[in-house]
Design a protein around this motif. Structure first.
Motif, PDB file in Angstrom:
ATOM      1  N   VAL A  92       0.809  -1.222   0.000  1.00 28.42           N
ATOM      2  CA  VAL A  92       0.000   0.000   0.000  1.00 28.42           C
ATOM      3  C   VAL A  92       0.845   1.277   0.000  1.00 28.42           C
ATOM      4  O   VAL A  92       0.302   2.367  -0.125  1.00 28.42           O
ATOM      5  N   VAL A  93       2.163   1.137   0.153  1.00 26.70           N
ATOM      6  CA  VAL A  93       3.032   2.324   0.111  1.00 26.70           C
ATOM      7  C   VAL A  93       3.706   2.410  -1.251  1.00 26.70           C
ATOM      8  O   VAL A  93       3.688   1.461  -2.040  1.00 26.70           O
ATOM      9  N   GLU A  94       4.309   3.547  -1.522  1.00 24.89           N
ATOM     10  CA  GLU A  94       5.009   3.724  -2.784  1.00 24.89           C
ATOM     11  C   GLU A  94       6.201   2.760  -2.858  1.00 24.89           C
ATOM     12  O   GLU A  94       6.834   2.454  -1.839  1.00 24.89           O
ATOM     13  N   PRO A  95       6.519   2.274  -4.061  1.00 21.91           N
ATOM     14  CA  PRO A  95       7.616   1.306  -4.207  1.00 21.91           C
ATOM     15  C   PRO A  95       8.933   1.781  -3.595  1.00 21.91           C
ATOM     16  O   PRO A  95       9.697   0.967  -3.055  1.00 21.91           O
ATOM     17  N   GLY A  96       9.192   3.077  -3.632  1.00 22.35           N
ATOM     18  CA  GLY A  96      10.436   3.580  -3.083  1.00 22.35           C
ATOM     19  C   GLY A  96      10.547   3.458  -1.581  1.00 22.35           C
ATOM     20  O   GLY A  96      11.653   3.514  -1.024  1.00 22.35           O
ATOM     21  N   LEU A  97       9.409   3.270  -0.894  1.00 20.06           N
ATOM     22  CA  LEU A  97       9.398   3.117   0.560  1.00 20.06           C
ATOM     23  C   LEU A  97       9.357   1.662   0.987  1.00 20.06           C
ATOM     24  O   LEU A  97       9.753   1.330   2.107  1.00 20.06           O
ATOM     25  N   ALA A  98       8.888   0.792   0.115  1.00 20.57           N
ATOM     26  CA  ALA A  98       8.623  -0.601   0.497  1.00 20.57           C
ATOM     27  C   ALA A  98       9.874  -1.342   0.950  1.00 20.57           C
ATOM     28  O   ALA A  98       9.821  -2.186   1.847  1.00 20.57           O
ATOM     29  N   GLY A  99      11.014  -1.041   0.343  1.00 24.41           N
ATOM     30  CA  GLY A  99      12.225  -1.770   0.663  1.00 24.41           C
ATOM     31  C   GLY A  99      12.768  -1.514   2.050  1.00 24.41           C
ATOM     32  O   GLY A  99      13.653  -2.245   2.519  1.00 24.41           O
ATOM     33  N   ASP A 100      12.243  -0.488   2.737  1.00 25.57           N
ATOM     34  CA  ASP A 100      12.727  -0.165   4.081  1.00 25.57           C
ATOM     35  C   ASP A 100      11.919  -0.856   5.176  1.00 25.57           C
ATOM     36  O   ASP A 100      12.179  -0.643   6.359  1.00 25.57           O
ATOM     37  N   PHE A 101      10.944  -1.678   4.798  1.00 24.62           N
ATOM     38  CA  PHE A 101      10.175  -2.439   5.787  1.00 24.62           C
ATOM     39  C   PHE A 101      10.848  -3.789   6.028  1.00 24.62           C
ATOM     40  O   PHE A 101      11.382  -4.407   5.097  1.00 24.62           O
ATOM     41  N   SER A 102      10.797  -4.255   7.262  1.00 23.86           N
ATOM     42  CA  SER A 102      11.429  -5.529   7.594  1.00 23.86           C
ATOM     43  C   SER A 102      10.770  -6.127   8.834  1.00 23.86           C
ATOM     44  O   SER A 102       9.933  -5.490   9.488  1.00 23.86           O
ATOM     45  N   PRO A 153       8.023   4.478  18.070  1.00 23.52           N
ATOM     46  CA  PRO A 153       6.785   4.186  17.329  1.00 23.52           C
ATOM     47  C   PRO A 153       6.701   4.994  16.038  1.00 23.52           C
ATOM     48  O   PRO A 153       7.217   6.104  15.926  1.00 23.52           O
ATOM     49  N   MET A 154       6.013   4.413  15.074  1.00 26.86           N
ATOM     50  CA  MET A 154       5.832   5.041  13.760  1.00 26.86           C
ATOM     51  C   MET A 154       4.548   4.478  13.152  1.00 26.86           C
ATOM     52  O   MET A 154       4.156   3.344  13.448  1.00 26.86           O
ATOM     53  N   SER A 155       3.880   5.269  12.329  1.00 25.46           N
ATOM     54  CA  SER A 155       2.672   4.790  11.653  1.00 25.46           C
ATOM     55  C   SER A 155       2.843   4.913  10.149  1.00 25.46           C
ATOM     56  O   SER A 155       3.736   5.608   9.656  1.00 25.46           O
ATOM     57  N   LEU A 156       1.956   4.255   9.427  1.00 28.77           N
ATOM     58  CA  LEU A 156       1.977   4.378   7.970  1.00 28.77           C
ATOM     59  C   LEU A 156       1.745   5.826   7.544  1.00 28.77           C
ATOM     60  O   LEU A 156       2.336   6.296   6.570  1.00 28.77           O
ATOM     61  N   LYS A 157       0.894   6.550   8.291  1.00 30.53           N
ATOM     62  CA  LYS A 157       0.663   7.953   7.936  1.00 30.53           C
ATOM     63  C   LYS A 157       1.917   8.787   8.207  1.00 30.53           C
ATOM     64  O   LYS A 157       2.239   9.705   7.432  1.00 30.53           O
ATOM     65  N   ASN A 158       2.634   8.508   9.308  1.00 31.91           N
ATOM     66  CA  ASN A 158       3.896   9.205   9.563  1.00 31.91           C
ATOM     67  C   ASN A 158       4.855   9.030   8.396  1.00 31.91           C
ATOM     68  O   ASN A 158       5.580   9.945   8.004  1.00 31.91           O
ATOM     69  N   ILE A 159       4.865   7.827   7.829  1.00 32.68           N
ATOM     70  CA  ILE A 159       5.813   7.504   6.764  1.00 32.68           C
ATOM     71  C   ILE A 159       5.415   8.137   5.441  1.00 32.68           C
ATOM     72  O   ILE A 159       6.256   8.676   4.710  1.00 32.68           O
ATOM     73  N   THR A 160       4.124   8.090   5.124  1.00 34.97           N
ATOM     74  CA  THR A 160       3.666   8.478   3.781  1.00 34.97           C
ATOM     75  C   THR A 160       2.947   9.814   3.724  1.00 34.97           C
ATOM     76  O   THR A 160       2.816  10.394   2.639  1.00 34.97           O
ATOM     77  N   GLY A 161       2.417  10.277   4.870  1.00 33.43           N
ATOM     78  CA  GLY A 161       1.594  11.480   4.863  1.00 33.43           C
ATOM     79  C   GLY A 161       0.170  11.231   4.405  1.00 33.43           C
ATOM     80  O   GLY A 161      -0.608  12.170   4.245  1.00 33.43           O
ATOM     81  N   GLN A 162      -0.210   9.969   4.222  1.00 29.23           N
ATOM     82  CA  GLN A 162      -1.529   9.616   3.702  1.00 29.23           C
ATOM     83  C   GLN A 162      -2.329   8.836   4.736  1.00 29.23           C
ATOM     84  O   GLN A 162      -1.761   8.138   5.594  1.00 29.23           O
TER      85      GLN A 162
END
Length: 266
Positions: A92-102, A153-162
């Motif tokens: 659900v995130v942009e491809p450029g952000l996906a690689g930083d999830f683990s 802590p971090m959220s998907l909105k923190n990461i993407t602004g969406q």
């Protein structure tokens, strides 16, 4: 076809506790899911409290009845849910952000050095097999401000602004989890989610290992003896984390026996 029974609530004590109190659940369903907008007694690993603003995040638990998973292999369930959550958020995130999830061993979901999801699993054993498994997930979705003393802590909105549709995320994670559980438990049901081109427990284990947080390079850890540098060698089937120190010493750790030393906040 997989049958899922849904239990939805505005507020609940704990979704894990709710499903555990069902005493095995409804025999007419393969899985049961309890989801709430708010938990008054939400828990993390070893009784830690989970902070979540009402109506902003995903708080849910899944009741599963694993087929042919031995007690000694129960970490497969941890791998299955971690991969399901990781797959869903990276879609659900942009491809450029996906690689930083683990996946931070054993089953936290991270973006860079920040935690976006925690998982709590409670199994009921019957002999040497798992009879029931309650898998609880807290995923930070649309919350922007965290007030607890949690370090990162971090959220998907923190990461993407969406903002994200929580129900769509929930349904996707559940379907992916079912797919992974079929791979590891020899289930005869059929899900409609293709989670991997491979089959079986070994494929799930390899995929989990490939997506581990800090899986490459030397990093700082802390155990009862103090701080040290090591690299991750892998994770055993029983969930033990395998590390190799700078001196070449091989070490195996259970959960809570070793800590990752995280970078200081700026």
């Amino acid at each position: 076809m997989v049958k899922i029974k849904w239990h939805r609530s505005d507020s609940i004590g704990s979704t894990n506790s709710y499903l555990r109190e069902l005493n095995g659940g409804d025999p007419g369903f393969d899985f049961e899911v309890a989801a709430a907008d708010f938990q008054t007694a939400g828990r993390g690993q070893q009784g830690n409290k989970w902070e979540s603003q009402a109506g902003k995040n995903l708080l849910f638990s899944i009741l599963a009845h694993p087929a042919n998973i031995k007690a000694s292999e129960q970490f497969l369930i941890s791998e299955a849910i971690a991969l399901a959550v990781l797959d869903s958020v990276t879609q659900v995130v942009e491809p450029g952000l996906a690689g930083d999830f683990s996946v931070k061993w054993p089953n936290d979901i991270y973006w860079k050095d920040y935690k976006i999801a925690g998982i709590l699993i409670e199994n009921t054993l019957q002999g040497n097999l798992i009879l029931d498994s309650v898998v609880g997930v807290g995923l930070n979705v649309n919350q922007e401000l965290f007030l607890s003393d949690a370090p990162n802590p971090m959220s998907l909105k923190n990461i993407t602004g969406q903002d994200f549709d929580r129900n769509c995320l929930l349904e996707d994670i559940v379907k992916r989890f079912i797919g992974y559980m079929e791979m590891v438990s020899d289930a005869d049901t059929a899900s409609d989610v293709d989670v991997s081109s491979g089959l079986g427990k070994e494929s799930v284990e390899r995929l989990y290992h490939s997506r581990l947080y800090r899986r490459e390079g030397w990093h700082r850890f802390r155990d009862a003896a103090g701080c040290f540098e090591a690299r991750i060698e892998g994770v055993r089937t029983n969930g033990l984390l395998l590390l190799e120190t700078r001196s070449g010493e091989q070490r195996a750790y259970e959960f809570k026996q070793v800590q990752f030393i995280l970078p200081e906040k700026e």
